[in-house]
Design a protein around this motif. Structure first.
Motif, PDB file in Angstrom:
ATOM      1  N   ASP A 232      -8.872   1.551  -3.571  1.00 57.08           N
ATOM      2  CA  ASP A 232      -8.326   0.866  -4.748  1.00 57.08           C
ATOM      3  C   ASP A 232      -7.863   1.927  -5.741  1.00 57.08           C
ATOM      4  O   ASP A 232      -8.391   3.042  -5.765  1.00 57.08           O
ATOM      5  CB  ASP A 232      -9.387  -0.033  -5.401  1.00 57.08           C
ATOM      6  CG  ASP A 232      -8.755  -1.164  -6.204  1.00 57.08           C
ATOM      7  OD1 ASP A 232      -8.736  -2.321  -5.718  1.00 57.08           O
ATOM      8  OD2 ASP A 232      -8.273  -0.907  -7.324  1.00 57.08           O
ATOM      9  N   SER A 233      -6.875   1.583  -6.545  1.00 59.66           N
ATOM     10  CA  SER A 233      -6.379   2.536  -7.547  1.00 59.66           C
ATOM     11  C   SER A 233      -7.140   2.423  -8.868  1.00 59.66           C
ATOM     12  O   SER A 233      -6.986   3.257  -9.763  1.00 59.66           O
ATOM     13  CB  SER A 233      -4.881   2.307  -7.801  1.00 59.66           C
ATOM     14  OG  SER A 233      -4.663   0.992  -8.267  1.00 59.66           O
ATOM     15  N   ASN A 234      -7.987   1.406  -9.003  1.00 57.57           N
ATOM     16  CA  ASN A 234      -8.709   1.153 -10.255  1.00 57.57           C
ATOM     17  C   ASN A 234      -9.975   2.017 -10.328  1.00 57.57           C
ATOM     18  O   ASN A 234     -10.910   1.828  -9.544  1.00 57.57           O
ATOM     19  CB  ASN A 234      -9.055  -0.332 -10.344  1.00 57.57           C
ATOM     20  CG  ASN A 234      -9.718  -0.695 -11.668  1.00 57.57           C
ATOM     21  OD1 ASN A 234     -10.751  -0.150 -12.019  1.00 57.57           O
ATOM     22  ND2 ASN A 234      -9.128  -1.629 -12.392  1.00 57.57           N
TER      23      ASN A 234
ATOM     24  N   GLY B  37      -6.957  -2.469  -1.645  1.00 59.62           N
ATOM     25  CA  GLY B  37      -7.097  -3.259  -2.871  1.00 59.62           C
ATOM     26  C   GLY B  37      -8.458  -3.929  -2.923  1.00 59.62           C
ATOM     27  O   GLY B  37      -8.579  -5.097  -3.262  1.00 59.62           O
TER      28      GLY B  37
ATOM     29  N   GLN C 119     -10.533   6.290  -4.584  1.00 61.69           N
ATOM     30  CA  GLN C 119      -9.609   5.873  -5.653  1.00 61.69           C
ATOM     31  C   GLN C 119      -8.253   6.526  -5.425  1.00 61.69           C
ATOM     32  O   GLN C 119      -8.109   7.749  -5.520  1.00 61.69           O
ATOM     33  CB  GLN C 119     -10.144   6.277  -7.031  1.00 61.69           C
ATOM     34  CG  GLN C 119      -9.229   5.766  -8.148  1.00 61.69           C
ATOM     35  CD  GLN C 119      -9.522   6.392  -9.490  1.00 61.69           C
ATOM     36  OE1 GLN C 119     -10.565   7.004  -9.694  1.00 61.69           O
ATOM     37  NE2 GLN C 119      -8.586   6.243 -10.422  1.00 61.69           N
ATOM     38  N   THR C 120      -7.270   5.720  -5.101  1.00 62.85           N
ATOM     39  CA  THR C 120      -5.925   6.238  -4.842  1.00 62.85           C
ATOM     40  C   THR C 120      -4.951   5.072  -4.765  1.00 62.85           C
ATOM     41  O   THR C 120      -5.368   3.919  -4.645  1.00 62.85           O
ATOM     42  CB  THR C 120      -5.898   7.026  -3.507  1.00 62.85           C
ATOM     43  OG1 THR C 120      -4.613   7.619  -3.343  1.00 62.85           O
ATOM     44  CG2 THR C 120      -6.162   6.122  -2.321  1.00 62.85           C
ATOM     45  N   ARG C 121      -3.690   5.388  -4.834  1.00 65.49           N
ATOM     46  CA  ARG C 121      -2.672   4.378  -4.542  1.00 65.49           C
ATOM     47  C   ARG C 121      -2.466   4.347  -3.037  1.00 65.49           C
ATOM     48  O   ARG C 121      -2.481   5.397  -2.370  1.00 65.49           O
ATOM     49  CB  ARG C 121      -1.373   4.710  -5.270  1.00 65.49           C
ATOM     50  CG  ARG C 121      -1.507   4.674  -6.790  1.00 65.49           C
ATOM     51  CD  ARG C 121      -0.169   4.808  -7.483  1.00 65.49           C
ATOM     52  NE  ARG C 121       0.678   3.656  -7.228  1.00 65.49           N
ATOM     53  CZ  ARG C 121       0.579   2.477  -7.859  1.00 65.49           C
ATOM     54  NH1 ARG C 121      -0.347   2.300  -8.775  1.00 65.49           N
ATOM     55  NH2 ARG C 121       1.403   1.497  -7.559  1.00 65.49           N
ATOM     56  N   VAL C 122      -2.257   3.180  -2.502  1.00 67.26           N
ATOM     57  CA  VAL C 122      -2.196   3.015  -1.047  1.00 67.26           C
ATOM     58  C   VAL C 122      -1.057   3.818  -0.416  1.00 67.26           C
ATOM     59  O   VAL C 122      -1.162   4.283   0.725  1.00 67.26           O
ATOM     60  CB  VAL C 122      -2.121   1.514  -0.678  1.00 67.26           C
ATOM     61  CG1 VAL C 122      -0.798   0.899  -1.109  1.00 67.26           C
ATOM     62  CG2 VAL C 122      -2.351   1.287   0.807  1.00 67.26           C
ATOM     63  N   GLU C 123       0.004   4.038  -1.171  1.00 68.06           N
ATOM     64  CA  GLU C 123       1.177   4.730  -0.612  1.00 68.06           C
ATOM     65  C   GLU C 123       1.081   6.259  -0.756  1.00 68.06           C
ATOM     66  O   GLU C 123       1.983   6.983  -0.326  1.00 68.06           O
ATOM     67  CB  GLU C 123       2.468   4.223  -1.272  1.00 68.06           C
ATOM     68  CG  GLU C 123       2.630   4.549  -2.745  1.00 68.06           C
ATOM     69  CD  GLU C 123       1.974   3.518  -3.671  1.00 68.06           C
ATOM     70  OE1 GLU C 123       2.296   3.542  -4.871  1.00 68.06           O
ATOM     71  OE2 GLU C 123       1.152   2.705  -3.199  1.00 68.06           O
ATOM     72  N   ASN C 124      -0.022   6.771  -1.347  1.00 68.21           N
ATOM     73  CA  ASN C 124      -0.187   8.204  -1.546  1.00 68.21           C
ATOM     74  C   ASN C 124      -0.187   8.948  -0.212  1.00 68.21           C
ATOM     75  O   ASN C 124      -1.020   8.689   0.663  1.00 68.21           O
ATOM     76  CB  ASN C 124      -1.496   8.459  -2.303  1.00 68.21           C
ATOM     77  CG  ASN C 124      -1.709   9.925  -2.627  1.00 68.21           C
ATOM     78  OD1 ASN C 124      -1.899  10.741  -1.733  1.00 68.21           O
ATOM     79  ND2 ASN C 124      -1.684  10.255  -3.905  1.00 68.21           N
TER      80      ASN C 124
ATOM     81  N   ALA D 219       2.345  -1.954   3.109  1.00 61.24           N
ATOM     82  CA  ALA D 219       1.336  -0.980   2.655  1.00 61.24           C
ATOM     83  C   ALA D 219       0.442  -0.524   3.805  1.00 61.24           C
ATOM     84  O   ALA D 219      -0.012   0.628   3.836  1.00 61.24           O
ATOM     85  CB  ALA D 219       0.480  -1.602   1.551  1.00 61.24           C
TER      86      ALA D 219
END
Length: 210
Positions: A99-101, A76, A124-129, A156
């Motif tokens: 970060d996903s943003n 994040g 750029q990704t979601r942490v749980e990917n 996470a």
């Protein structure tokens, strides 16, 4: 010389840091880029450079003396706090900013490219990917300044941890109730931080699996 050079130098010295003039100039280049991109992309709610110096640069620098060694993941990361600031001050440390943003990661990738930084990447990704977890592997240190909940941050972080990984969460007030929930699984160290010119509580919570 940059308008804020002396102020940043004095502030970093008050934090117990001895940063080279080159490192200080890099930090101010980062702040200038953040100010510029912020006008178009709204990367941070803080718009005044003087306030950024205190609430972003010095605030992030305050954790440097207390971080364990090793490869670091900043979950994040937003506009790069504290991960980019750590990377600029410690070029020998490998840093991954996550970060996903998309806008925030585009800014960081552009800054990394412009300065040809070798020790830091932005993802750029979601942490749980699950693909991300496989690709990035495990880290020695996991940081965050943005997570509202300490317990969510720990959850996470766990896929990215090995047995000696340390979680370093930047917090304002000490999250006593959440630490109570975690105490059966994690040992904790609470470091009180004193950020120059900032009249707010700041703490670093260092967690290690029992």
């Amino acid at each position: 010389m940059h308008l804020f050079f002396q102020e940043l130098k004095q502030g970093s010295q008050k934090l117990g840091l001895t940063l080279s003039d080159d490192a200080l100039q890099l930090l101010l280049k980062y702040q200038d880029a953040l100010v510029l991109w912020n006008k178009a992309y709204n990367l941070t709610a803080i718009r005044e450079p003087k306030e950024m110096l205190i609430k972003h640069l010095l605030d992030s620098l305050s954790v440097l003396p207390h971080l364990p060694e090793g490869r670091i993941l900043d979950i994040g990361t937003g506009g790069g706090m504290p991960g980019m600031i750590i990377a600029l001050c410690q070029p020998e440390r490998q840093c991954v900013l996550l970060d996903s943003n998309g806008k925030k990661i585009r800014f960081l990738k552009q800054f990394i490219a412009d300065l040809k930084l070798q020790n830091v990447i932005a993802v750029q990704t979601r942490v749980e990917n699950e693909d991300t977890i496989r690709e990035l592997g495990q880290f020695d240190v996991i940081t965050s300044r943005a997570f509202a909940s300490l317990t969510d941050f720990v959850t996470a972080s766990e896929p990215y941890m090995h047995s000696n990984t340390q979680i370093c969460a930047m917090k304002g007030v000490v999250p006593t109730e959440e630490l109570e929930v975690l105490k059966s699984s994690y040992s904790s160290q609470i470091v009180e931080l004193h950020v120059p010119h900032l009249n707010e509580q700041r703490h670093l919570i260092v967690l290690k699996k029992i």
